[in-house]
Design a protein around this motif. Structure first.
Motif, mmCIF file in Angstrom:
data_model
loop_
_atom_site.group_PDB
_atom_site.id
_atom_site.type_symbol
_atom_site.label_atom_id
_atom_site.label_comp_id
_atom_site.label_asym_id
_atom_site.label_seq_id
_atom_site.Cartn_x
_atom_site.Cartn_y
_atom_site.Cartn_z
ATOM 1 N N SER A 59 9.105 9.570 34.632
ATOM 2 C CA SER A 59 7.765 9.835 34.114
ATOM 3 C C SER A 59 7.240 8.667 33.274
ATOM 4 O O SER A 59 6.242 8.829 32.563
ATOM 5 C CB SER A 59 7.743 11.137 33.320
ATOM 6 O OG SER A 59 8.282 10.933 32.046
ATOM 7 N N ASN A 60 7.905 7.530 33.336
ATOM 8 C CA ASN A 60 7.466 6.339 32.583
ATOM 9 C C ASN A 60 7.312 6.643 31.100
ATOM 10 O O ASN A 60 6.302 6.292 30.487
ATOM 11 C CB ASN A 60 6.110 5.840 33.095
ATOM 12 C CG ASN A 60 6.273 5.097 34.388
ATOM 13 O OD1 ASN A 60 7.208 4.303 34.532
ATOM 14 N ND2 ASN A 60 5.405 5.372 35.339
ATOM 15 N N ALA A 61 8.293 7.311 30.528
ATOM 16 C CA ALA A 61 8.159 7.770 29.151
ATOM 17 C C ALA A 61 8.975 6.927 28.164
ATOM 18 O O ALA A 61 9.244 7.378 27.057
ATOM 19 C CB ALA A 61 8.567 9.238 29.068
ATOM 20 N N SER A 62 9.335 5.716 28.549
ATOM 21 C CA SER A 62 10.177 4.891 27.675
ATOM 22 C C SER A 62 9.501 4.610 26.337
ATOM 23 O O SER A 62 10.148 4.641 25.288
ATOM 24 C CB SER A 62 10.529 3.569 28.355
ATOM 25 O OG SER A 62 11.350 3.828 29.467
ATOM 26 N N GLU A 63 8.195 4.336 26.392
ATOM 27 C CA GLU A 63 7.464 4.053 25.147
ATOM 28 C C GLU A 63 7.505 5.250 24.213
ATOM 29 O O GLU A 63 7.722 5.121 23.017
ATOM 30 C CB GLU A 63 5.993 3.785 25.471
ATOM 31 C CG GLU A 63 5.619 2.326 25.477
ATOM 32 C CD GLU A 63 4.152 2.165 25.877
ATOM 33 O OE1 GLU A 63 3.286 2.745 25.194
ATOM 34 O OE2 GLU A 63 3.918 1.493 26.904
ATOM 35 N N GLU A 64 7.272 6.432 24.791
ATOM 36 C CA GLU A 64 7.263 7.661 23.996
ATOM 37 C C GLU A 64 8.658 7.952 23.443
ATOM 38 O O GLU A 64 8.802 8.426 22.317
ATOM 39 C CB GLU A 64 6.771 8.839 24.847
ATOM 40 C CG GLU A 64 5.275 8.834 25.155
ATOM 41 C CD GLU A 64 4.866 7.855 26.257
ATOM 42 O OE1 GLU A 64 5.760 7.227 26.876
ATOM 43 O OE2 GLU A 64 3.652 7.726 26.499
ATOM 44 N N LEU A 65 9.686 7.647 24.249
ATOM 45 C CA LEU A 65 11.066 7.855 23.789
ATOM 46 C C LEU A 65 11.350 6.978 22.570
ATOM 47 O O LEU A 65 11.906 7.427 21.565
ATOM 48 C CB LEU A 65 12.044 7.543 24.929
ATOM 49 C CG LEU A 65 13.531 7.522 24.573
ATOM 50 C CD1 LEU A 65 13.998 8.898 24.084
ATOM 51 C CD2 LEU A 65 14.380 7.087 25.770
ATOM 52 N N LEU A 66 10.935 5.723 22.676
ATOM 53 C CA LEU A 66 11.134 4.782 21.563
ATOM 54 C C LEU A 66 10.375 5.270 20.327
ATOM 55 O O LEU A 66 10.913 5.272 19.212
ATOM 56 C CB LEU A 66 10.644 3.393 21.990
ATOM 57 C CG LEU A 66 10.850 2.254 20.992
ATOM 58 C CD1 LEU A 66 12.334 2.029 20.738
ATOM 59 C CD2 LEU A 66 10.205 0.964 21.517
ATOM 60 N N ALA A 67 9.146 5.717 20.536
ATOM 61 C CA ALA A 67 8.334 6.205 19.412
ATOM 62 C C ALA A 67 8.994 7.424 18.771
ATOM 63 O O ALA A 67 9.054 7.537 17.543
ATOM 64 C CB ALA A 67 6.928 6.563 19.904
ATOM 65 N N LEU A 68 9.514 8.326 19.599
ATOM 66 C CA LEU A 68 10.170 9.518 19.057
ATOM 67 C C LEU A 68 11.378 9.113 18.213
ATOM 68 O O LEU A 68 11.540 9.562 17.073
ATOM 69 C CB LEU A 68 10.613 10.448 20.195
ATOM 70 C CG LEU A 68 11.453 11.657 19.755
ATOM 71 C CD1 LEU A 68 10.607 12.651 18.969
ATOM 72 C CD2 LEU A 68 12.097 12.356 20.953
ATOM 73 N N ALA A 69 12.229 8.251 18.786
ATOM 74 C CA ALA A 69 13.449 7.846 18.081
ATOM 75 C C ALA A 69 13.103 7.202 16.743
ATOM 76 O O ALA A 69 13.712 7.503 15.713
ATOM 77 C CB ALA A 69 14.251 6.886 18.951
ATOM 78 N N GLU A 70 12.100 6.329 16.739
ATOM 79 C CA GLU A 70 11.766 5.604 15.514
ATOM 80 C C GLU A 70 11.037 6.494 14.509
ATOM 81 O O GLU A 70 11.163 6.303 13.308
ATOM 82 C CB GLU A 70 10.968 4.343 15.863
ATOM 83 C CG GLU A 70 11.865 3.305 16.557
ATOM 84 C CD GLU A 70 11.160 2.002 16.915
ATOM 85 O OE1 GLU A 70 9.904 1.992 16.937
ATOM 86 O OE2 GLU A 70 11.854 1.006 17.189
#
Lengths: 174, 555
Positions: free
Chosen positions: B216-227
């Motif tokens: 789902s091309n959610a890498s950016e959102e994953l990074l944002a969530l983690a940070e």
């Protein structure tokens, strides 16, 4: 372990029965009975599937069935008020001396005699599980030569229905 | 417009903006190949249909587009099967078109007849046997839609020869009509709110991110969530490359060959945030002891995955990108360093290790060196086995979608054809194949295709003359009774490369790797690097069968 009765609406496509049956066998779900036929809409068939399992098994059965593209709608009617029927044909061996007894039993179960041979009687009976089982048991002492059951079919009571129209499943997807 | 169904099929592919198909012709698919003659679609002629399926798979993973395959009836179709099963297990969008004997002969055990829709029922998302030629455009439209939406997967279209030759009125449908297929994309608002509440209360959260992030091309959102919530992130094998490998919050892969830090963090966490992952047995180990203290939030687009293997406290059905966007809007910055300090301590205490120097070239070293030279920027395809796990452990991916590998099915022979598809999809990227000597020989016939298509793939064979993963299993579970794992003969891979006109290197020592690997990776064209590596290496750590993932051993 609980028995659940599922009413499953499917596209009337070739192979749809194989898809459903294959799903049950490869995921290790047990089908108690399965009855299928077309509905008021010739493009749609309805399967009544009786499946055994706990809540978790049933949840997986339902979710996995939903993944089949040909499955349109699944309703678990078990907890609802519903009518269910099954039809059985039983061929019993009877000599003329016992014919009367068997006919009396048929009467009690409101079964019909559909064929008469020299040494056999063929009976037809409809009802729910319990009635059919009891009918079978009472004929067993005479010798059942052949028995065939249709599997259960079910329908909700009253104005409610598990048809296509009540949840707008006909809309188009972009 | 009146055209044959075969011509309509090619027009449909053009409408779907298919730029390349991987295939192998034959009698029953003849009309389709005839129609392709006039099309601008690129056809890649493979050397075995298995290669076509894996190549389409590699192409799909590398581009995010639907991979398309063509094969004839019977053996052509059956040769696709491993590739179809592989794509099904890893949720890769493929459309596979097979020829079929004419409808009048279907069911008669005709020459090259096989019931491919029956055979592929359990390994496709859906399949079609086309009986009415006029339905073909609708079927193709549906097939591409089903393959690429929701949880992606392979869809097969079986096309009898006479149907392909039937003349139809062609019109490509604008919309899809599928009343039984409606994936859910938006997560349920109340569930997302509940997830946000759990996250705010959690003291020891861990994010467990799988292949769904990449789909789902959610890498950016994953990074944002983690940070935002300062939670450590572990990836499943399929999820690798969705989170930057050198990020301080990254724990590495979890599970059977996961890092101890990842496995300990999951075992001790009080909240597990599962994103596009499916609690696979290689991840959970003994499932009763998996994340035993944790509340579980599970986001997945496939409702059947939620609650399948573990009980879930907050189930959210939806596209993980959209769900994360909605979730992020409800989250506040979380700063609690005690948990992160504990996780850091585990990372320091249990770094990955490849054991003492034994004077031989270590395969792990080659992967480390590959990472160093490419800076984590390469697209890396692998085969299946020890080398695959070493890539998972030692190659720290920087760019999402850069690992092309067979996860769920674990299909040896996947690597070479998949790398081929990936390079065709990404002609400007450095594509490196890391492969074992076993898997390489399963599909090495595709070297010819690679040369023919002028693909500059860098092939690194970690050659130890042994089926290393099985050898490791026999060491641990069969008391070292090594059965059928050692190769007493290999062709000389350097000579083999020469036969194909491929530049090659044979590397035996660390020094040779240091000296020649950079050159091999930057050389033009296809390159084969045969690394003769130590055969005694094991993938460590390893969670023994039936144990909790916190009880990994070194063997």
């Amino acid at each position: 372990m609980m028995r659940h009765t599922l009413a499953v609406l499917v596209e009337n496509n070739p192979g749809v029965l194989a898809r459903v049956a294959g799903l049950f066998s490869r995921r290790g779900f047990n089908i108690d009975s399965l009855a299928v036929g077309r509905t008021e809409n010739p493009a749609v068939s309805r399967m009544t599937i009786v499946v055994e399992g706990d809540a978790r098994v049933l949840e997986q059965v339902t979710k996995q069935l939903h993944k089949l593209v040909d499955v349109i709608k699944i309703s678990d009617v078990t907890a609802e008020e519903y009518v269910d029927r099954e039809l059985v044909l039983i061929k019993v061996s009877v000599d003329p001396a016992h014919r009367g007894e068997v006919m009396q039993i048929a009467d009690i179960f409101r079964a019909r005699i559909v064929d008469l041979g020299r040494r056999t009687l063929t009976l037809e009976c409809t009802g729910n599980d319990g009635k059919i089982n009891a009918f079978e048991e009472s004929l067993r002492p005479y010798g059942i030569k052949e028995l065939v059951r249709t599997g259960k079919i079910a329908m909700l009571r009253g104005a409610r229905f598990t048809g296509l129209q009540d949840n707008g499943t006909k809309e188009e997807v972009q | 417009m009146e055209i044959t169904a075969a011509e309509a099929l090619v027009k449909c592919l053009e409408k779907e903006q298919v730029e390349v198909v991987f295939g192998y012709p034959g009698g029953a698919i003849l009309p389709v190949y005839d129609a392709l003659y006039h099309s601008s679609i690129r056809h890649v002629l493979v050397r075995h249909e298995q290669g076509a399926a894996h190549a389409a798979d590699g192409y799909a993973r590398a581009t995010g587009r639907v991979g398309v395959c063509l094969a004839t009836s019977g053996p052509g179709a059956t040769n696709l099967i491993t590739g179809i099963a592989n794509a099904y297990m890893d949720s890769v969008p493929l459309v596979l078109i097979t020829g079929q004997v004419p409808t009048s002969q279907v069911g008669t055990d005709a020459f090259q007849e096989v019931d491919i829709t029956g055979i592929t029922m359990p390994i496709t998302k859906h399949n079609y046997l086309v009986k009415d030629a006029s339905q073909l455009p609708r079927i193709v439209k549906n097939a591409f839609h089903i393959a690429s939406t929701g949880r992606p997967g392979p869809v097969l279209i079986d096309l009898p020869k006479d149907v392909a030759q039937t003349v139809i009125k062609f019109q490509y449908p604008e919309t899809v009509q599928l009343r039984g297929y409606k994936p859910t994309y938006r997560g349920h608002r109340n569930q997302i709110a509940e997830a946000a509440r759990l996250i705010a209360r959690a003291e020891r959260p861990v994010i467990y991110a799988g292949g769904g992030i990449l789909n789902s091309n959610a890498s950016e959102e994953l990074l944002a969530l983690a940070e935002t919530i300062n939670a450590p992130v572990t990836n499943t094998f399929m999820g690798l490359s969705s989170f930057p490998g050198d990020h301080p919050l990254f724990l590495g892969m979890l599970g059977l060959h996961g890092t101890r830090a990842a496995n300990l963090a999951v075992t001790n966490c009080d909240l597990l945030i599962a994103l596009g992952a499916r609690f696979d047995d290689r991840v959970t180990g003994n499932i009763a002891q998996f994340a035993p203290q944790a509340g579980v939030i599970h986001v997945d687009i496939d409702p059947a995955e939620i609650g399948k293997n573990v009980p879930v406290h907050v189930p959210i059905v939806g596209d993980v990108k959209l769900v994360l966007q909605d979730l992020l809007a409800r989250l506040e910055k979380r700063i609690d360093n005690r948990w992160l300090e504990q996780v850091e301590a585990w990372k320091r205490q249990y770094p990955l290790s490849c054991g003492p120097d034994n004077g031989k070239l270590k395969p792990q070293y080659v992967v480390q060196k590959l990472h160093e030279i490419t800076g984590g920027e390469a697209m890396v395809a692998t085969d299946v086995g020890q080398h695959q796990m070493w890539v998972a452990q030692y190659y720290r991916f920087k760019r999402p979608g850069s690992l092309i590998s067979s996860g769920g099915l674990g299909a040896m022979g996947f690597g070479l054809p998949a790398a081929m598809g990936a390079q065709i999809g990404q002609p400007d990227r450095l594509v490196v194949l890391v492969v074992g000597d076993g898997g390489f020989q399963m599909t090495m016939q595709e070297l010819a295709t690679i040369v023919e298509q002028e693909l500059p793939i860098k092939i690194i064979i970690l050659n130890n003359f042994v089926l290393g993963m099985v050898r490791q299993l026999q060491q641990v579970y069969c008391e070292g009774r090594y059965m059928a794992v050692e190769f007493k003969f290999h062709p000389d891979f350097e000579t083999l490369a020469r036969a194909y006109g491929i530049r090659s290197y044979t590397l035996r020592t660390k020094e040779e790797v240091d000296k020649y690997l950079p050159e091999a990776l930057s050389a033009p064209g296809t390159v084969l690097v045969n690394c003769l590596v130590s055969a005694e290496e094991n993938v460590n750590p390893m969670v023994p069968a039936g144990k909790s993932i916190s009880e990994a051993i070194d063997c």
